[in-house]
Structure formats: C-alpha cells, structure tokens
Write a protein that holds these residues in place. Structure first.
Motif, PDB file in Angstrom:
ATOM      1  N   ALA A  72      47.538  36.186  53.848  1.00 42.46           N
ATOM      2  CA  ALA A  72      47.101  37.051  54.945  1.00 42.46           C
ATOM      3  C   ALA A  72      48.175  38.056  55.348  1.00 42.46           C
ATOM      4  O   ALA A  72      47.884  39.211  55.668  1.00 42.46           O
ATOM      5  N   LYS A  73      49.435  37.650  55.305  1.00 42.95           N
ATOM      6  CA  LYS A  73      50.511  38.523  55.777  1.00 42.95           C
ATOM      7  C   LYS A  73      50.624  39.785  54.931  1.00 42.95           C
ATOM      8  O   LYS A  73      51.042  40.839  55.419  1.00 42.95           O
ATOM      9  N   GLY A  74      50.239  39.677  53.638  1.00 44.58           N
ATOM     10  CA  GLY A  74      50.269  40.867  52.792  1.00 44.58           C
ATOM     11  C   GLY A  74      49.352  41.949  53.321  1.00 44.58           C
ATOM     12  O   GLY A  74      49.683  43.143  53.294  1.00 44.58           O
ATOM     13  N   TYR A  75      48.191  41.530  53.843  1.00 49.08           N
ATOM     14  CA  TYR A  75      47.258  42.503  54.401  1.00 49.08           C
ATOM     15  C   TYR A  75      47.765  43.037  55.745  1.00 49.08           C
ATOM     16  O   TYR A  75      47.440  44.164  56.131  1.00 49.08           O
ATOM     17  N   SER A  96      41.510  43.220  59.381  1.00 47.69           N
ATOM     18  CA  SER A  96      40.299  42.385  59.372  1.00 47.69           C
ATOM     19  C   SER A  96      40.332  41.421  58.189  1.00 47.69           C
ATOM     20  O   SER A  96      39.931  40.263  58.306  1.00 47.69           O
ATOM     21  N   LYS A  97      40.812  41.909  57.042  1.00 47.34           N
ATOM     22  CA  LYS A  97      40.919  41.041  55.861  1.00 47.34           C
ATOM     23  C   LYS A  97      41.930  39.930  56.120  1.00 47.34           C
ATOM     24  O   LYS A  97      41.707  38.772  55.727  1.00 47.34           O
ATOM     25  N   ALA A  98      43.039  40.260  56.787  1.00 54.16           N
ATOM     26  CA  ALA A  98      44.041  39.242  57.117  1.00 54.16           C
ATOM     27  C   ALA A  98      43.429  38.154  58.001  1.00 54.16           C
ATOM     28  O   ALA A  98      43.671  36.960  57.800  1.00 54.16           O
ATOM     29  N   LEU A 101      41.199  35.783  56.061  1.00 58.40           N
ATOM     30  CA  LEU A 101      41.955  34.770  55.326  1.00 58.40           C
ATOM     31  C   LEU A 101      42.587  33.752  56.271  1.00 58.40           C
ATOM     32  O   LEU A 101      42.708  32.576  55.942  1.00 58.40           O
ATOM     33  N   ASP A 102      43.011  34.224  57.447  1.00 64.77           N
ATOM     34  CA  ASP A 102      43.690  33.347  58.408  1.00 64.77           C
ATOM     35  C   ASP A 102      43.248  33.715  59.822  1.00 64.77           C
ATOM     36  O   ASP A 102      43.864  34.539  60.487  1.00 64.77           O
ATOM     37  N   PRO A 103      42.131  33.127  60.290  1.00 63.21           N
ATOM     38  CA  PRO A 103      41.602  33.490  61.607  1.00 63.21           C
ATOM     39  C   PRO A 103      42.589  33.279  62.756  1.00 63.21           C
ATOM     40  O   PRO A 103      42.426  33.864  63.821  1.00 63.21           O
ATOM     41  N   ALA A 104      43.623  32.447  62.560  1.00 64.15           N
ATOM     42  CA  ALA A 104      44.593  32.197  63.633  1.00 64.15           C
ATOM     43  C   ALA A 104      45.807  33.119  63.545  1.00 64.15           C
ATOM     44  O   ALA A 104      46.771  32.931  64.279  1.00 64.15           O
ATOM     45  N   ASN A 105      45.772  34.122  62.672  1.00 64.26           N
ATOM     46  CA  ASN A 105      46.934  34.998  62.464  1.00 64.26           C
ATOM     47  C   ASN A 105      47.124  35.920  63.661  1.00 64.26           C
ATOM     48  O   ASN A 105      46.364  36.872  63.861  1.00 64.26           O
ATOM     49  N   LYS A 106      48.140  35.633  64.471  1.00 65.26           N
ATOM     50  CA  LYS A 106      48.383  36.383  65.703  1.00 65.26           C
ATOM     51  C   LYS A 106      48.749  37.830  65.410  1.00 65.26           C
ATOM     52  O   LYS A 106      48.292  38.748  66.104  1.00 65.26           O
ATOM     53  N   PHE A 344      28.604  32.286  63.292  1.00 63.73           N
ATOM     54  CA  PHE A 344      29.655  31.289  63.508  1.00 63.73           C
ATOM     55  C   PHE A 344      30.968  31.775  62.887  1.00 63.73           C
ATOM     56  O   PHE A 344      32.041  31.591  63.450  1.00 63.73           O
ATOM     57  N   GLU A 345      30.868  32.389  61.718  1.00 65.78           N
ATOM     58  CA  GLU A 345      32.068  32.925  61.061  1.00 65.78           C
ATOM     59  C   GLU A 345      32.678  34.052  61.892  1.00 65.78           C
ATOM     60  O   GLU A 345      33.906  34.148  62.022  1.00 65.78           O
TER      61      GLU A 345
END
Length: 572
Positions: A72-75, A96-98, A101-106, A344-345
């Motif tokens: 996710a960090k790459g995005y 959005s792509k990040a 991949l990682d919904p909790a990515n602050k 839900f997603e």
C-alpha cells in the motif's frame, strides 16, 4: 559497500534534510542491490519529492509498485508525487488504491482527504487566476502591493494564469504566492504544507509532501498615518446560534420513540433535526428507523443521501462508513448479495469495523453458496459425466478431470463424480488428490464399493500399505452386505498385493534381513505380543487344522494374513 549500507546512509541524510545526498545514496543502494528492491525506490521517491522533483519522484514511485503491487505504501508514494504535480485526480486514484490494499492506512486516508481539499480549492483558485486584471488588482491591494514590485513574482503569477497545474510546485518554492492567493480569496493562507518524515533504519521512508525551499518572506506595508481614535461604540452582541443544540434535542426525542418502536414518529423528528442543523448523524438515525420498520428502499435512499451530504460537509469518515454499512445491510435484507458486498467493502474503506468485516465475510460466503446452488443442474451433470467418460477412454486424463469437475459442480451430491475424477487423477499420478476424492465419494455414498477400491489402489501406489489394507477390509464387508460379494476377487487380489509389497525384500537384502525387518514392524510386534494370538499360534503348531477354524474370525484372519505376509507364518 553493500546496498543495505548505502540505504542506511541515505536514511541518515534524509533525517538531516540533505535530500540531494539522500538521493545519491539511495541511487547507489539501488545499483548495488542483488535484486530490484521496492523499498529503495520508495525511499528515493520521497527524497525527490522533498526536493520538489516530482517527475523523478513519480517515476520511482511507479517503479516501486511495479516491483511490489501489493504494498500500500508504494501507492502512497505515487499519490504524493501526483499531489506535488497538482494532478489531483491521479493522486486520488493512487491513495484510493492504497486504502483498497490496506483500509487502516492512516497516511493514505490523510493523503486522500488532502487531495480532495486541494482539488476543490484548485478549482476555485483556477477561476481566480483566470481574471485578466488580476496583476493590477494585486498591485493595488495593500497586502500585496509591496510584493508585486518584484518582477520575478509578477512573472510567477502570470505563469500560474497560463499553467494552473504548476501551482503546487510554485507555492512550495515561493511561499509569497500563498499571500497572493490569500489576497485573491480574501482569506489568510498561513498554513504550511506537511513536512516529510525522516526514515527509520529498517523501514521505508514515511510518506512525504514537499518542503518549502525557503521560509516565507515577510513584507509589512508602510504604516498608515496615525489618526485620532474614533469614539468607542457600544458593541452589539452577536446572535447566538442554537440550531445544533435544538437539533440534538430533537434527536434525543426521536431516539426515545425509536426505542419504543414508534418508527414513523421517530423518522419525523429525525427529519426535523436534519432540517434544523445539517449533521448526517440524523440521516443515519433516520435510516436505522426505516430499516427496523422494514422499508429497505427508503433506507437505501436515505443512506445514499447521507453519503452525498457527508462528502459535501466533510463529515467524519466513521459516520460515512456507518451510512455505507447500513446500505449493505439493507441490500442484504433485499437478498441483493452483490450490492451488499459492494457497500460493506466501501464501509471498510472508510473505517475498518470488526462487525462490518464479519458481515462482509458472511455475505461473501452466502453469495458463493448461492451461486453454487444456482449452478446445479442434473441434466448438465450427466452431459459432463459422459464427456468425461469419453475423454477417459481416449486417454486424455486432464480433459477427463476437467469434465468430471464440471459434473461435481453441477451435481455435488452425486458420488460418481468424485469417484470418476479420482480415477483420472490416479492416471495423472496425483494419488493424494485421488484419495481425497474417494473419501468424499464414500462420505456421500458409504456403499459405493468402486470408490473404496480406487482409494486402496491409490494408497498402494503411495506405498501406504497399512491404510490400503484397512480400506480393503472395510470394503470387503460393504461388498458382502450390499453387492453380494461381486467384487471379492478384486478386493482379495489387491489385499494380497498390498500385504506382499508391505514386507517385500529391498534390493540387496538377504531373506534373513527381510525377516528381521518385518519382525520389527510395529503392527507385527503388537500381534506377536498379543496373548490371544500367541495361544492361537501355539494351537496351530500342534494342530494346523485349528488355524482354519480361527480364520473364520475376521479380526484373527487379518492378523494371521499380516504374519503370513511378514514371513512369520510360512505356508506351502
């Protein structure tokens, strides 16, 4: 020096804000790395972004996600580079792509929010900079008059008029433009962009936004001539806005009605609360009442409105997540599983909630089950069986496996599909999978003799003779009870093959060595230590005919056959 050492020096240079040196070290780390390393490209991208070199930052960020598309960090890096280039839509897609991949990515969440704000503000600013008389207005404005005496700044303002996309780079390279923008917008833009974080020793550099190359210049306009103070006027008190308090009171009344299941009355008060003060909490509560009332179409409409208004009002993402979650629940009640999963997603993208995640997993499982049930078709299953039989006869084992798999999907409770596929898998030497299919066939039809035989054959091929013999003993009973013993000869043949191969001599082994090895077999040892079997064997030595009588007992017969196969009992 190794790639890791260059990386460590790059991290130190970044922490010291020597970004050019950081780029140099990260470049050497990339060149000396044994394989392409996504973290190194991510780190160099952050260093380039800190230098304002967003094209280079974007190229490295794209290389990072090319190497590892699941990071996710790459995005985040891609988003930061596009953000620096003023490419809001592309930045929005990357962040959005990040989050996907990682919904909790602050960092991704904050980047997405900043991008949305910048995109909205960019549209307003673009309209302002389209004013042909803007330069003259700035020269007349007391806040910017002194600044606009600098030809270089005037040239930059004119450039922004022709190329609004260069705005972010120019703003960060010359903070005086913030003052210019503030004057045109009628606000004080004193907020500085986020600063890049220093990298840590063994982790990639945190997401960085561009850092100003210099401190904002201060230009104080000449002091105006002192004038006599005007007589002090009595201040008129500002009117107090009690709309939020009033709306919350309405909500509390509606909540009480909701608890009493007076949903229509509760909905009416939630409507009044929303009309009094726009907070999507009231819409979410109204949707909850409509949901409990069973009006799922109204629930969907209210939640969609809550999401739309929430975006406009920049509501807390947890409130938006709740709107999406209730949309999913409403579609679940309408048995629209694809839409339920979709929303839900979306809810989890806004805020990761264990409850919503659980609902998503259940909905996904239900959809998979529903699709499988809808796929069942006995007629199509029979067509697939005949097709598989034809491929099997021709020796096209992979095609036979595919056809029998289709049969299983079309008729999952027909044991023949699993048994037939097991036969094809055995031809492909995939014996463990063949055993699994036979076990499934036996589970569906415990009297299916052919499935037992195929399982035993596969086990013998795997040299698991003990399990093969146990399977053959089971099917001998099943064959006698349900098949009139028609398969007895085949079963006995396989049993003899399994038992003889179990204790067969190994190449180069003498008969004595073979006997010694067989005697040490755990099962053989257990039989020889059994007092009952010792008594039977003693009787057999004294009266061989007595052994035949004992062989009528299936358990004794099994043990005697094992001893015969091991060479402990010799027959002529």
């Amino acid at each position: 020096m190794s790639s890791e050492e260059f990386k460590a020096q790059g991290n130190q240079a970044f922490q010291a804000k020597d970004y050019e040196k950081a780029v140099s070290f990260f470049t050497k780390a990339i060149e000396t790395a044994p394989t392409p390393n996504h973290i190194l490209f991510s780190n160099r991208s952050a260093a380039y972004a800190s230098l304002g070199q967003y094209q280079d930052a974007l190229e490295d960020a794209n290389k990072c996600v090319e190497i590892n598309g699941s990071w996710a960090k790459g995005y985040n890096r891609v988003g930061a580079a596009h953000y620096g280039r003023g490419e809001w839509d592309e930045a929005h897609k990357a962040y959005s792509k990040a989050l996907e991949l990682d919904p909790a990515n602050k960092m991704a969440r904050e980047g997405l929010n900043e991008t949305e704000i910048a995109r909205d503000a960019g549209n307003d600013v673009k309209n302002i900079f389209s004013d042909a008389g803007m330069v003259e207005k700035l020269k007349q404005n007391p806040k910017t008059a002194e600044l606009m005496k600098d030809p270089e700044l005037v040239a930059k303002v004119q450039k922004l008029q022709t190329d609004p996309k260069s705005m972010s780079q120019e703003l960060f390279s010359d903070p005086r433009l913030m003052t210019v923008m503030g004057a045109m917008l009628g606000v004080d833009l004193g907020v500085q962009p986020s600063q890049p974080s220093a990298p840590q020793e063994d982790t990639p550099v945190p997401d960085a936004y561009p850092e100003p190359s210099s401190k904002p210049e201060t230009n104080t306009p000449p002091a105006e001539k002192a004038t006599a103070p005007e007589p002090k006027k009595e201040a008129t008190p500002e009117p107090v806005d009690n709309s939020k308090e009033e709306a919350d009171n309405l909500k509390q009344q509606a909540n009480q009605l909701y608890k009493k299941r007076q949903f229509d009355e509760a909905i009416e008060l939630y409507n009044k609360a929303w009309e009094t003060f726009q907070d999507i909490t009231y819409l979410n509560n109204r949707a909850a009442a409509e949901f409990e009332k069973g009006d799922y179409d109204a629930t969907i409409e209210t939640c969609e409105n809550a999401v739309e208004k929430g975006r406009e009002l920049r509501a807390d993402y947890k409130l938006v997540a709740k709107s999406f979650a209730r949309l999913g629940s409403a579609y679940l009640k309408k048995d629209d599983l694809p839409n339920a999963i979709k929303f839900f997603e979306k809810s989890l993208t806004e805020h990761r909630s264990p409850d919503v995640l659980s609902k998503l997993r259940v909905a996904e499982a239900d959809l998979k089950k529903k699709e499988a049930e809808e796929y069942i078709n006995p007629e199509k299953a029979e067509e697939a069986r005949l097709e598989g039989k034809d491929f099997f006869t021709k020796g096209d084992w992979p095609a036979a496996v595919k056809a029998y798999t289709e049969m299983i999907n079309r008729a999952p409770k027909d044991a023949r599909g699993y048994s037939n596929r097991a036969a094809a898998l055995a031809k492909l030497m995939s014996f463990p999978d063949a055993v699994k299919d036979c076990d499934k066939a036996i589970e569906l039809d415990p009297s299916f003799v052919r499935a037992y035989i195929r399982k035993a054959t596969a086990l013998i091929a795997m040299k698991d003779f003990n399990k093969a013999m146990t399977t053959l003993e089971e099917v001998r009973t099943v064959d006698a009870e349900t098949n009139e013993g028609k398969a007895a000869n085949e079963i006995n043949g396989l049993y003899y093959k399994a038992s003889s191969q179990r204790f067969a001599a190994i190449d180069g082994e003498t008969p004595e060595q073979t006997f010694e090895r067989a005697s040490k077999d755990p099962e053989v040892s257990a039989i020889l230590q059994d007092p009952v079997m010792n008594s039977i064997l003693q009787q057999a030595r004294e009266n061989p005919a007595a052994l035949q009588e004992h062989m009528k007992n299936p358990e004794v017969a099994k043990k005697i056959n094992i001893l015969i196969a091991a060479g402990v009992i010799r027959t002529r």
